[in-house]
Scaffold this active site. Structure first.
Site, PDB file in Angstrom:
ATOM      1  N   CYS A 141       0.819  -1.207   0.000  1.00 46.06           N
ATOM      2  CA  CYS A 141       0.000   0.000   0.000  1.00 46.06           C
ATOM      3  C   CYS A 141       0.854   1.258   0.000  1.00 46.06           C
ATOM      4  O   CYS A 141       0.564   2.233   0.697  1.00 46.06           O
ATOM      5  CB  CYS A 141      -0.962   0.021   1.193  1.00 46.06           C
ATOM      6  SG  CYS A 141      -2.157  -1.302   1.090  1.00 46.06           S
ATOM      7  N   ALA A 142       1.930   1.198  -0.758  1.00 48.94           N
ATOM      8  CA  ALA A 142       2.805   2.366  -0.892  1.00 48.94           C
ATOM      9  C   ALA A 142       3.272   2.426  -2.343  1.00 48.94           C
ATOM     10  O   ALA A 142       4.464   2.447  -2.632  1.00 48.94           O
ATOM     11  CB  ALA A 142       3.982   2.271   0.066  1.00 48.94           C
TER      12      ALA A 142
END
Lengths: 428, 130
Positions: free
Chosen positions: A385-386
């Site tokens: 999630c980056a």
């Protein structure tokens, strides 16, 4: 440096009794739960379950006291006052709520008209390329709605923030500076104070995502210069579904709620309502009472073991893992050096171009995570999630190992064995 | 121990993927991204005059499951010489067909990997002019 007595610590966590050969290297995704946390929540459900701030009977008072005492424990844990702590359902909720609260307040984003000579004076948000989607996307959406520009501080030396770039990006146009305290991919503990000082110099607000940091390194909101700071309970031994939004007292008091419902009002007519004091104003509806009590117990437990001791222990493990991983041919490590690392190492097994032996083969992170999982070694694979960070690293995904108080060197040995096993399977 | 997912034929397709090239001339071209890891894959299909697939290729990198899936799917689309699938047949393909083709148990965590090429195919079908 001294290490924790993991044998004793493991006894506090029932999962290790249940899963005897579990090698859990995924605490950055979610940590395990000590028995004291389960007991605290169970105590609420079995002995004094009732709603808070309402019941005039004994149990109701007991529940309210337990809830408020959890708030006070959390506040003490990060150097804040209880009235500066909003209990939420997690970091994502905190981040989204905060953005809406700031937006609704109207005072923070006066739409800037075009300047004297027609130049754009639009307000700007400065975040870092390390931000988790939970921090970045609400800001992106805010920027879209309000016509703000969003600028990302790039990664600099040693997988840290490029502070020189930050100095140039933070200008009088900047209204918000957002920074993750510890990167969930690189493990980097960022010098948030440095960015906070830059932000405050131009009158911007400093928002800190401390999700991977609280419970792992000592965190003090005042020392960091954070105006707002948030985190989740479940990455610091607490239950899922509970989190925290810290806001500096004077700032919180000036903000309106962004989630509406019961328990946050002073006066309600058929047409409108006025709000009660903060932080209650931001906790509409029946909150996660058991979760808050569990989080309070987690904080007490962490305090007993000592966050500094935990960090020292994790540093030993991180340093050992660096040493062991460096011996894998064709490995690429994406992680801050041990002195600036919270206990998270990302890596890819690229293999050697002309692999002469099986142990030089490349393995995709997903395949590695699956093969490791088959040996009961839990690691993470993916973009964590980056995505913007992964783009600057130039890889779609990495494997990630993360360490916490219950890990030991043998866990890292098991990871290395799993990597070797995967390499054997994928040898040409 | 559940390593059955890495059966020899999966590993073999991964090591030596079939049809891994770009087609300069194609009738369908679609892309897919695995949302959990960011792996990307492009799939190309060329139809013959009889409306059957003559060429099917892919490009992209990813885990063994996605690579084997793309290698096997492109083989399947082409079929034996002269016996490629029809456009109507491509439209009827379902995720279940892909799982049977792979012949391994696909856990929920690997669905996106297994279906990466299939999604690229569907993207191509969606893009295709009628």
């Amino acid at each position: 440096m001294s290490m924790l007595d993991t044998k004793a610590i493991k006894k506090d966590f029932p999962i290790f009794e249940h899963e005897k050969d579990l090698v859990y290297l995924d605490s950055a995704a979610t940590s395990q739960t000590p028995q004291v946390v389960l007991d605290a929540m169970n105590g609420y459900y079995t002995s004094f379950r009732s709603n808070i701030h309402r019941g005039l009977y004994k149990m109701g008072e007991e529940a309210s006291e337990a809830y408020e005492s959890a708030r006070a424990s959390v506040a003490r844990f990060i150097g804040a006052a209880p009235e500066e702590i909003v209990l939420t359902s997690g970091a994502t909720a905190s981040s989204n709520m905060l953005v809406r609260m700031l937006e609704e307040s109207g005072s923070i984003f006066p739409r800037t008209p075009l300047g004297f000579q027609g130049e754009s004076l639009e307000d700007e948000i400065v975040a870092t390329v390390m931000e988790h989607h939970a921090s970045l996307i609400p800001l992106q959406e805010l920027a879209k709605r309000e016509g703000l520009a969003i600028k990302l501080v790039p990664v600099g030396l040693a997988y840290g923030i490029d502070y020189d770039a930050a100095e140039k990006l933070i200008t009088p146009k900047t209204k918000i500076v957002a920074c993750v305290l510890a990167s969930n991919v690189l493990g980097t503990i960022n010098d948030v104070r440095r960015l906070a000082d830059l932000a405050h110099k131009v009158g911007a607000l400093m928002i800190v995502d401390a999700t991977e940091a609280v419970g792992h390194i000592p965190v003090d909101v005042k020392k960091l210069g954070a105006d707002f700071l948030y985190f989740s309970g479940h990455k610091m031994l607490g239950p899922t579904g509970i989190g925290v939004l810290y806001g500096r007292k004077d700032l919180l008091e000036a903000l309106p709620p962004s989630v509406f419902g019961g328990g946050i009002v002073e006066k309600v007519t058929g047409e409108s309502a006025t709000w009660t004091s903060s932080p209650k104003r931001f906790e509409a509806g029946t909150p996660n009472i058991a979760g808050a009590i569990g989080l309070g117990a987690a904080v007490e437990y962490l305090g007993k073991v000592g966050v500094e001791n935990i960090h020292a222990h994790v540093r030993e493990l991180t340093s050992y893992a660096f040493e062991k991983l460096a011996q894998i041919p064709g490995i690429h490590v994406f992680a801050a050096p041990v002195e600036q690392n919270v206990g998270i190492i990302s890596f890819t097994i690229d293999g050697l171009p002309a692999a002469a032996t099986a142990l030089q083969a490349g393995v995709h992170p997903h395949d590695l995570a699956q093969i490791a999982g088959d040996s009961n070694v839990a690691i993470r694979a993916g973009h964590h999630c980056a995505a913007p960070l992964m783009q600057t690293l130039g890889v779609p995904a990495t494997a990630r190992a993360s360490f916490y108080l219950y890990n030991e060197k043998a866990d890292i040995d098991a990871l290395i064995e799993a990597i070797k096993k995967a390499q054997m399977m994928f040898a040409k | 121990m559940d390593e059955e997912i890495y059966k020899e034929n999966i590993l073999d397709h991964n090591r030596n993927p079939h049809n891994r090239e770009v087609l300069d001339e194609y009738d369908l071209r679609g892309g897919g991204t695995n949302p959990t890891c960011g792996d990307e894959l492009e799939l190309f299909v060329k139809l013959g005059e009889d409306g059957k697939v003559t060429h099917a290729t892919f490009l992209g990198s990813g885990c063994a499951i996605s690579q084997a899936g793309a290698s096997m799917l492109t083989d399947k689309l082409k079929g034996l010489p002269g016996q490629g699938m029809t456009l109507a047949g491509l439209k009827l393909l379902a995720p279940g067909d892909i799982y049977s083709m792979l012949g391994i148990h696909i856990s929920p965590g690997r669905v996106n990997c297994a279906l990466l090429a299939y999604r690229a195919l569907n993207d191509g079908l969606k893009n295709a002019k009628a």
